[in-house]
Design an enzyme around this catalytic site. Structure first.
Site, PDB file in Angstrom:
ATOM      1  N   HIS A   1      68.841  19.325  41.804  1.00  0.00           N
ATOM      2  CA  HIS A   1      69.555  18.013  42.450  1.00  0.00           C
ATOM      3  C   HIS A   1      70.205  18.200  43.901  1.00  0.00           C
ATOM      4  CE1 HIS A   1      73.134  19.638  40.486  1.00  0.00           C
ATOM      5  NE2 HIS A   1      73.874  19.168  41.496  1.00  0.00           N
TER       6      HIS A   1
ATOM      7  N   ASP B   1      66.603  21.658  36.086  1.00  0.00           N
ATOM      8  CA  ASP B   1      67.469  21.558  37.380  1.00  0.00           C
ATOM      9  C   ASP B   1      67.613  22.747  38.432  1.00  0.00           C
ATOM     10  OD1 ASP B   1      68.814  20.004  39.092  1.00  0.00           O
ATOM     11  OD2 ASP B   1      70.800  20.204  38.110  1.00  0.00           O
TER      12      ASP B   1
ATOM     13  N   SER C   1      77.779  23.145  43.078  1.00  0.00           N
ATOM     14  CA  SER C   1      76.419  23.066  42.380  1.00  0.00           C
ATOM     15  C   SER C   1      75.267  24.175  43.095  1.00  0.00           C
ATOM     16  CB  SER C   1      75.818  21.699  42.382  1.00  0.00           C
ATOM     17  OG  SER C   1      76.597  20.841  41.597  1.00  0.00           O
TER      18      SER C   1
END
Length: 460
Positions: free
Chosen positions: A196, A226, A306
């Site tokens: 993402h 992911d 992230s």
């Protein structure tokens, strides 16, 4: 030496006409006074008073002394320790004294010089003059400091660039549409991050720990977990430092962990915490597919973290920081990381094949809420491709009859004897299977239960 000469000449003009004992006392006071002036002058100018292994160093700040009176008391204390040397020099000069008074001035000058040198080479109490305090750290602080220093060069800052057309000029331009973190996987230039973070990017820019920037290409990604793998030109950066891999299967709740990333664009930020829970389940931000065995931590993870690494106390990689649970979007003490054991298998496949080979049934199914409203438990098949594994085996899709009424398709209730109540159950079983494996599927078709055999195929 001008200050020394002035002080000595003043003392010499008054020394004539005194007896031996008075002259001795006057010379001693004069020498102390001149030495005091020299030391003050040197310290105020920041001149190092070298001369021994424990020299004064350089005066950092005049505020190191509480007051001028305390300063001169310290000077006198040091000078008192040199009285023996001064007395011997003075006695020798007194025996050589002449009546014309010229030797008196010379003796005073020599005495002042001797005391000044003896004070400057004195090792004792030297630290009373200089602020030589060194910062000390606790053992656990040293561990954290060393871990950050050793791991930071392996953590990168990723900028996601997208092509946009200017509304006024119609010019095409690249603008940042997001950012995140990543880390060096190997010396070949592979960078691992979350999918993402790079989703929808037209170009990617990698900023290394030494602030050098590199263009990155996408090697491959796995939306289900992911995870994405990028690559930079390794020849342009020969100092790539991959993170050592840990073992997420041996983690324990309460174990100390460290997260390094770039939250809110603040590069190379360290946060610490513990493992709060193990074997959690979250959904992929890309397609909603469940990710199992996720690590929960209270280390602060914010937007921008992230894709960054989660490390153990030895600096080994144990997970990729992926998501947080927060109503506000900021850290609330509940963060999640994909375990390194899961990541390693995915990355190896992407580097080798450019994609992840994962078995599929070749179906689409209804959301769990819709099935619950029907009062049944299982996975309702909405569509099954005729060329897919399920379609070839005869699995029925949901359709509409001639009057537009909904005709439910098959409802999958178990696979290989394992009960399936919702979509995540089906995904978990498939994750444990391999391409080409044959599975036994039990479905509810109307009022009857049907069993069929399906050979799993790889996703296109």
């Amino acid at each position: 030496m001008a200050l020394v000469a002035a002080a000595c000449s003043s003392s010499a003009s008054n020394i004539q006409g005194l007896d031996s004992s008075q002259r001795e006392r006057r010379h001693r006071d004069s020498s102390c006074s001149s030495s005091r002036i020299v030391v003050v002058s040197k310290l105020e100018q920041g001149i190092p008073a070298a001369g021994s292994s424990k020299s004064f160093g350089i005066l950092k700040d005049r505020r190191d002394f509480s007051s001028s009176s305390n300063f001169f008391l310290k000077i006198r204390h040091l000078q008192a320790r040199q009285n023996n040397l001064g007395d011997e020099i003075f006695r020798w000069l007194s025996t050589q004294q002449k009546s014309d008074g010229k030797l008196d001035s010379y003796a005073t000058w020599c005495m002042s010089l001797a005391v000044m040198i003896s004070v400057m080479i004195t090792p004792a109490d030297a630290q009373a003059f200089v602020n030589t305090s060194t910062q000390r750290f606790l053992s656990d602080e040293l561990v954290t400091i060393n871990l950050f220093r050793n791991s930071t060069p392996s953590v990168v800052y990723i900028t996601n660039l997208a092509v946009r057309r200017d509304a006024f000029t119609s010019d095409i331009m690249e603008v940042p549409q997001g950012s995140g973190s990543g880390f060096v996987w190997d010396k070949d230039g592979h960078i691992v991050t979350n999918y993402h973070v790079i989703r929808g990017a037209s170009d990617l820019k990698i900023t290394m720990g030494d602030q050098s920037t590199h263009e990155a290409s996408i090697v491959g990604y796995d939306q289900d977990k992911d995870v994405a793998v990028l690559k930079i030109d390794a020849s342009s950066n020969k100092t790539l430092r991959p993170l050592p891999l840990g073992n997420s299967s041996e983690l324990l709740v309460g174990q100390k962990v460290f997260a390094i990333g770039n939250p809110f664009g603040l590069d190379h930020t360290l946060t610490t915490g513990v493992i709060s829970g193990l074997r959690r389940e979250i959904t992929s931000a890309a397609n909603g597919r469940p990710i199992q065995d996720v690590i929960q931590t209270d280390a602060a993870i914010n937007p921008g973290n992230s894709g960054g690494p989660l490390l153990d106390s030895s600096g080994n990689l144990i997970g990729i920081n992926t998501a947080i649970y927060s109503p506000s979007g900021a850290s609330s003490g509940v963060g999640f990381s994909i375990p390194v054991d899961t990541v390693a298998g995915i990355v190896d496949q992407i580097i080798k094949y450019g994609k992840v080979t994962r078995p599929v049934l070749g179906i689409s199914f209804a959301p769990d809420q819709s099935v619950e409203q029907l009062g049944v438990s299982g996975v309702l098949v909405l569509g099954a491709s005729p060329d897919g594994p399920a379609g070839k085996a005869g699995l029925r899709s949901t359709t509409r009859d001639a009057y537009g009424r909904l005709v439910m398709g098959d409802i999958i209730v178990s696979m290989n004897g394992q009960k399936i109540s919702k979509g995540s159950d089906l995904y978990k079983i498939l994750d444990a299977c391999k391409v080409g494996q044959t599975v036994n599927l039990e479905v509810l078709r109307g009022e009857e239960t049907v069993t069929m055999t399906i050979t799993l195929e790889a996703r296109d």
